[in-house]
Design a protein around this motif. Sequence first.
Motif, PDB file in Angstrom:
ATOM      1  N   GLU A  98       0.836  -1.206   0.000  1.00 42.81           N
ATOM      2  CA  GLU A  98       0.000   0.000   0.000  1.00 42.81           C
ATOM      3  C   GLU A  98       0.865   1.248   0.000  1.00 42.81           C
ATOM      4  OE1 GLU A  98      -3.977  -0.529   2.481  1.00 42.81           O
ATOM      5  OE2 GLU A  98      -2.294  -1.495   3.461  1.00 42.81           O
ATOM      6  N   ARG A 116      -8.581   0.250  -2.812  1.00 44.44           N
ATOM      7  CA  ARG A 116      -7.324  -0.442  -3.130  1.00 44.44           C
ATOM      8  C   ARG A 116      -7.404  -1.178  -4.454  1.00 44.44           C
ATOM      9  NH1 ARG A 116      -6.992   2.538   1.112  1.00 44.44           N
ATOM     10  NH2 ARG A 116      -5.792   1.854   2.899  1.00 44.44           N
ATOM     11  N   GLN A 120      -3.807  -2.776 -12.965  1.00 42.65           N
ATOM     12  CA  GLN A 120      -2.851  -3.879 -12.939  1.00 42.65           C
ATOM     13  C   GLN A 120      -1.443  -3.392 -13.275  1.00 42.65           C
ATOM     14  OE1 GLN A 120      -3.638  -6.914 -11.824  1.00 42.65           O
ATOM     15  NE2 GLN A 120      -1.453  -7.353 -11.920  1.00 42.65           N
ATOM     16  N   VAL A 123       0.176  -2.192 -10.185  1.00 37.29           N
ATOM     17  CA  VAL A 123       0.523  -3.292  -9.286  1.00 37.29           C
ATOM     18  C   VAL A 123       1.780  -3.983  -9.795  1.00 37.29           C
ATOM     19  CG1 VAL A 123      -0.263  -5.488  -8.364  1.00 37.29           C
ATOM     20  CG2 VAL A 123      -1.866  -3.582  -8.575  1.00 37.29           C
ATOM     21  N   ASP A 124       1.826  -4.241 -11.101  1.00 41.29           N
ATOM     22  CA  ASP A 124       3.009  -4.899 -11.671  1.00 41.29           C
ATOM     23  C   ASP A 124       4.258  -4.061 -11.441  1.00 41.29           C
ATOM     24  OD1 ASP A 124       1.495  -6.965 -12.486  1.00 41.29           O
ATOM     25  OD2 ASP A 124       1.347  -6.350 -14.596  1.00 41.29           O
ATOM     26  N   TYR A 127       5.440  -4.366  -7.938  1.00 43.96           N
ATOM     27  CA  TYR A 127       6.164  -5.615  -7.718  1.00 43.96           C
ATOM     28  C   TYR A 127       7.572  -5.537  -8.299  1.00 43.96           C
ATOM     29  CZ  TYR A 127       2.109  -8.238  -6.017  1.00 43.96           C
ATOM     30  OH  TYR A 127       1.066  -8.708  -5.275  1.00 43.96           O
ATOM     31  N   ASP A 131      10.951  -5.841  -6.175  1.00 44.09           N
ATOM     32  CA  ASP A 131      11.931  -6.858  -6.516  1.00 44.09           C
ATOM     33  C   ASP A 131      13.297  -6.222  -6.721  1.00 44.09           C
ATOM     34  OD1 ASP A 131      12.708  -9.525  -7.248  1.00 44.09           O
ATOM     35  OD2 ASP A 131      12.952  -8.718  -9.281  1.00 44.09           O
ATOM     36  N   GLY A 134      14.844  -5.622  -3.544  1.00 44.19           N
ATOM     37  CA  GLY A 134      15.013  -6.817  -2.726  1.00 44.19           C
ATOM     38  C   GLY A 134      13.982  -6.998  -1.634  1.00 44.19           C
ATOM     39  N   LEU A 136      10.600  -7.967  -2.371  1.00 45.80           N
ATOM     40  CA  LEU A 136       9.378  -8.537  -2.936  1.00 45.80           C
ATOM     41  C   LEU A 136       8.647  -9.414  -1.927  1.00 45.80           C
ATOM     42  CD1 LEU A 136       7.686  -8.672  -5.444  1.00 45.80           C
ATOM     43  CD2 LEU A 136       9.020 -10.617  -6.220  1.00 45.80           C
TER      44      LEU A 136
ATOM     45  N   GLY B   3      18.326  -9.889  -4.595  1.00 45.55           N
ATOM     46  CA  GLY B   3      16.871  -9.979  -4.479  1.00 45.55           C
ATOM     47  C   GLY B   3      16.451 -11.426  -4.630  1.00 45.55           C
ATOM     48  N   PRO B   4      15.131 -11.665  -4.553  1.00 43.20           N
ATOM     49  CA  PRO B   4      14.641 -13.028  -4.794  1.00 43.20           C
ATOM     50  C   PRO B   4      14.883 -13.377  -6.259  1.00 43.20           C
ATOM     51  CG  PRO B   4      12.886 -11.578  -3.974  1.00 43.20           C
ATOM     52  CD  PRO B   4      14.077 -10.730  -4.268  1.00 43.20           C
ATOM     53  N   GLU B   8      10.519 -15.748  -9.180  1.00 48.12           N
ATOM     54  CA  GLU B   8       9.492 -15.331  -8.223  1.00 48.12           C
ATOM     55  C   GLU B   8       8.744 -14.104  -8.726  1.00 48.12           C
ATOM     56  OE1 GLU B   8       8.997 -13.873  -3.649  1.00 48.12           O
ATOM     57  OE2 GLU B   8      10.919 -14.746  -4.217  1.00 48.12           O
ATOM     58  N   LEU B   9       9.530 -13.158  -9.247  1.00 48.86           N
ATOM     59  CA  LEU B   9       8.912 -11.951  -9.788  1.00 48.86           C
ATOM     60  C   LEU B   9       8.014 -12.305 -10.969  1.00 48.86           C
ATOM     61  CD1 LEU B   9       8.687  -8.859  -9.832  1.00 48.86           C
ATOM     62  CD2 LEU B   9      10.610  -8.846 -11.416  1.00 48.86           C
ATOM     63  N   ILE B  12       4.684 -13.554 -10.085  1.00 49.05           N
ATOM     64  CA  ILE B  12       3.822 -12.592  -9.386  1.00 49.05           C
ATOM     65  C   ILE B  12       3.283 -11.527 -10.333  1.00 49.05           C
ATOM     66  CG2 ILE B  12       4.599 -10.483  -8.250  1.00 49.05           C
ATOM     67  CD1 ILE B  12       4.866 -12.007  -5.707  1.00 49.05           C
ATOM     68  N   ILE B  13       4.074 -11.161 -11.335  1.00 51.47           N
ATOM     69  CA  ILE B  13       3.653 -10.114 -12.272  1.00 51.47           C
ATOM     70  C   ILE B  13       2.378 -10.533 -12.980  1.00 51.47           C
ATOM     71  CG2 ILE B  13       4.269  -9.026 -14.479  1.00 51.47           C
ATOM     72  CD1 ILE B  13       5.803  -7.748 -12.346  1.00 51.47           C
ATOM     73  N   GLY B  14       1.439  -9.618 -13.081  1.00 46.78           N
ATOM     74  CA  GLY B  14       0.199  -9.928 -13.756  1.00 46.78           C
ATOM     75  C   GLY B  14      -0.875 -10.411 -12.796  1.00 46.78           C
ATOM     76  N   ASN B  15      -0.468 -10.831 -11.595  1.00 50.78           N
ATOM     77  CA  ASN B  15      -1.472 -11.217 -10.602  1.00 50.78           C
ATOM     78  C   ASN B  15      -2.103  -9.960 -10.018  1.00 50.78           C
ATOM     79  OD1 ASN B  15      -0.636 -13.766 -11.036  1.00 50.78           O
ATOM     80  ND2 ASN B  15       0.252 -14.088  -8.994  1.00 50.78           N
ATOM     81  N   SER B  16      -3.368 -10.071  -9.714  1.00 47.95           N
ATOM     82  CA  SER B  16      -3.994  -8.918  -9.071  1.00 47.95           C
ATOM     83  C   SER B  16      -3.540  -8.874  -7.618  1.00 47.95           C
ATOM     84  CB  SER B  16      -5.511  -9.029  -9.157  1.00 47.95           C
ATOM     85  OG  SER B  16      -5.923 -10.154  -8.426  1.00 47.95           O
ATOM     86  N   TRP B  17      -3.626  -7.694  -7.037  1.00 50.89           N
ATOM     87  CA  TRP B  17      -3.199  -7.552  -5.645  1.00 50.89           C
ATOM     88  C   TRP B  17      -4.372  -7.101  -4.796  1.00 50.89           C
ATOM     89  CZ3 TRP B  17      -3.461  -2.865  -3.011  1.00 50.89           C
ATOM     90  CH2 TRP B  17      -2.946  -2.898  -1.707  1.00 50.89           C
ATOM     91  N   LYS B  18      -4.517  -7.744  -3.655  1.00 53.79           N
ATOM     92  CA  LYS B  18      -5.553  -7.315  -2.706  1.00 53.79           C
ATOM     93  C   LYS B  18      -4.901  -7.054  -1.366  1.00 53.79           C
ATOM     94  CE  LYS B  18      -9.890  -9.528  -3.871  1.00 53.79           C
ATOM     95  NZ  LYS B  18      -9.879 -10.970  -3.795  1.00 53.79           N
ATOM     96  N   LYS B  19      -5.437  -6.072  -0.668  1.00 55.31           N
ATOM     97  CA  LYS B  19      -4.952  -5.796   0.692  1.00 55.31           C
ATOM     98  C   LYS B  19      -5.224  -7.027   1.534  1.00 55.31           C
ATOM     99  CE  LYS B  19      -5.981  -2.622   4.498  1.00 55.31           C
ATOM    100  NZ  LYS B  19      -4.649  -2.129   4.834  1.00 55.31           N
TER     101      LYS B  19
END
Lengths: 263, 274, 272
Positions: A98, A116, A120, A123-124, A127, A131, A134, A136, B3-4, B8-9, B12-19
């Motif tokens: 957030e 929220r 997309q 959000v991407d 992420y 990442d 470091g 993520l 980093g990971p 892993e990235l 995760i990319i393209g997934n929606s995110w929810k609180k």
Amino acid sequence: MLRLEGLDKTYATGDRALKAVDLEVSKGQVLALIGPSGAGKSTLIRCVNRLVEPTGGKAYLDDVELTTLSSAALRRERRRMGMIFQEYALVERLTVMENVLSGRLGYVGFWRSFLRRFPQSDVDEAYRLLDRVGLLHMADKRADELSGGQRQRVGICRALIQNPALLLVDEPTASLDPKTSREIMRLIVEMCRERGLAAIINIHDVALAQMFVERVVGLELGALVFDGTPDELTPDVLTRIYGEEDWEATIEKVDEDDNEASQ
Amino acid sequence: MTGPSVSELDTIIGNSWKKPAFIKRTWLRWGLLIGALIYLVLAINSVEVNWHRVWEGLDRGARFVAAFARPDFVTRWTDISAGMLESIIMTIASSVVGIAISIPIGLGAARNISPLPVYLVCRGIVAISRALQEIIVAILLVAIFGFGPLAGFLTLSFATIGFLSKLLAEDIEAMDKVQAEAIRASGARWWQWINYGVQPQVMPRLIGLSMYRLDINFRESAILGLVGAGGIGATLNTAFDRYEYDTAAAILIIIIVIVMGLEYLSGIIRARVQ
Amino acid sequence: MVSIKRSDGSQVWRKRTTGQSMVRWFGWLVGVAVFVWAWNFISEATTWFFVWDAPRIAGDIFSRATPPRWSYMEKLWEPIWDTLNIATLGTIFALFMAIPVAFMAARNTTPSRWIVRPIALLIIVSTRSINSLIWALLLIAIIGPGVFAGIVAISIRSIGFCAKLLYEAIEEINEVQVEAITATGASKLQTMAYGIVPQIMPAFAGIAVFRWDINIRESTVLGLVGAGGIGLQLSSSLNVLAWPQVTLILLVILLAVVIGEWVSAKVRGAII
């Protein structure tokens, strides 16, 4: 790309924090603003994005004059200026994600942000940034669970996700240990290079400034007293900015430290 | 920076995110939500509102609000002043007596300075006093002692004991042990120990709480008259019964002004003792 | 604390100067005089015959009031439900109204310091100074007796209480976090939602539960003036001197208060 012309700030108490500052920062240039505490470093960068209203002079971001903008137009321009804070200034009770996404608030409508439901692509990007720094795996942790260095990384992500052209950085390392301080400075400078961002970095640690930036500007009692490369920071100059002290040690230490610091 | 891994990235990319939800267990979250909704629907449906009556009442409500603009202090001034005086007297007397009694009971209810039997008795008194509302105590005391300010005075004193003793005891239990022990180590008697080791630490807060309780006692004294325990409440009740909104407004304004004055005064006193 | 120089030159330690202790003694004197005057007033307004007779009357009432009339319980379920609703719905409405008032009253969020803030503070102090029973009296005169009047009375009384605690919490937030959200180009509303609301959420939840607990207590007696709930039964039982019923009702109220306090302590523990 950023041009300050005679920028002036006098607080209601009568203190004149900035005295007709002229400064030009070109695209992609990373600049360190040094000076003793109370010299007006914080006030200067806050006058650029008008968290503090300047009382005189002009500030141009590209060709937009910032000091006279209406509040809606100011918000649009603020999106192009990412800010990184001294004590991280994360909203501690929100999650890391957030906090990062809050950098997109200027682009997203109220209800979307309230629920929220960020696009997309945002959000991407969040992420990707997490990442890159470091963190993520910390995305859904609450910000107050993070260490100082981790918090500042989140603060950097929040500033970068705005897709800014300029970073305003206020004492990014003030509450961090020496090693983390360097990591954070390095990260900021790297990010600026990758993305071609200009940056004004307030920093009281002269050695750290010399290590990472190409241009140093010295501020004393609200006035510019030095503008040059790190190499030009001689003991005389430092005396001019900070007052009398044995500066040789500070400057020498820089070279040694730099060798140690390479990971 | 390590980093990971890239994979892993990528996942995760393209997934929606929810609180992340505040309550992690899904069934509990939905259960609470649905339960709360059902309760709200039932509760709201069980409230019978005579909208016709409310609609008619709006007119009276407007008159009452208007009465605040021109309150009538004069017509029933003798009743108002007598009731106010009684309220103020009950407040003062009950605060003095209540505070005087709560100090020993507060000491007794602090586990770190009193023996167990005393502690239990004092805690019992505190619990009873806190569980019974003023108005109920007042009803019982009026039944026993008859109408008049004595019942009100006793009610407020009793309520003060529960309030003040509990907070005082908690304060003593939370105080700095080292300071108190230093006095005890010098060979002081129990009361000397209380006087020199305990009192200085809790005194500022005791004064602050006493002022706060004075304020509460005054506010409560305004309602005790409804059940015949003296004070301005009876006058106020009569004013409402007779639809004399301008008199009622005058009384309410006096109450508000006195409460504000007391709050201001207690602010000053608290700032001075701390 | 001062040290006083005696005429022979030796220093004596005293906690206060002579003037200070004079003022202190005078203060005590005035205090005692006021108390004696107040006591005389009460004493004169009292029929002492009743007071001397009080132990007998108390014993009489006690013997008539025990045992409680348990069978009366079946008539109490509905009033209990009403009481719970008055407290809960009243608290919910109060919170809705307290939020804007609190934001208007807090120095750092008020839209205008010289017009809006004093109005908000006036709302807080006037709703807070007046007991919910008096609000109930007033509302019954306006909209008639019943549960609805009770709900409105409880909510009005709670606005000031909740708004006061909430605006104090708002004034204590960390301004830098708000600044950081502002700097991203967020609108006023977004800054509030992201910078301020998360910071005051724990305080808000605590206030809500705390006030609900108090409202449970207050709603049990609102019926005395006709505003619904279990107090109605208490009042009618008292009117006909049905003491065994009064005992049962008092026991129920006591239990409700204890349960209310327990629930609120549990919830507060879970939140904070």
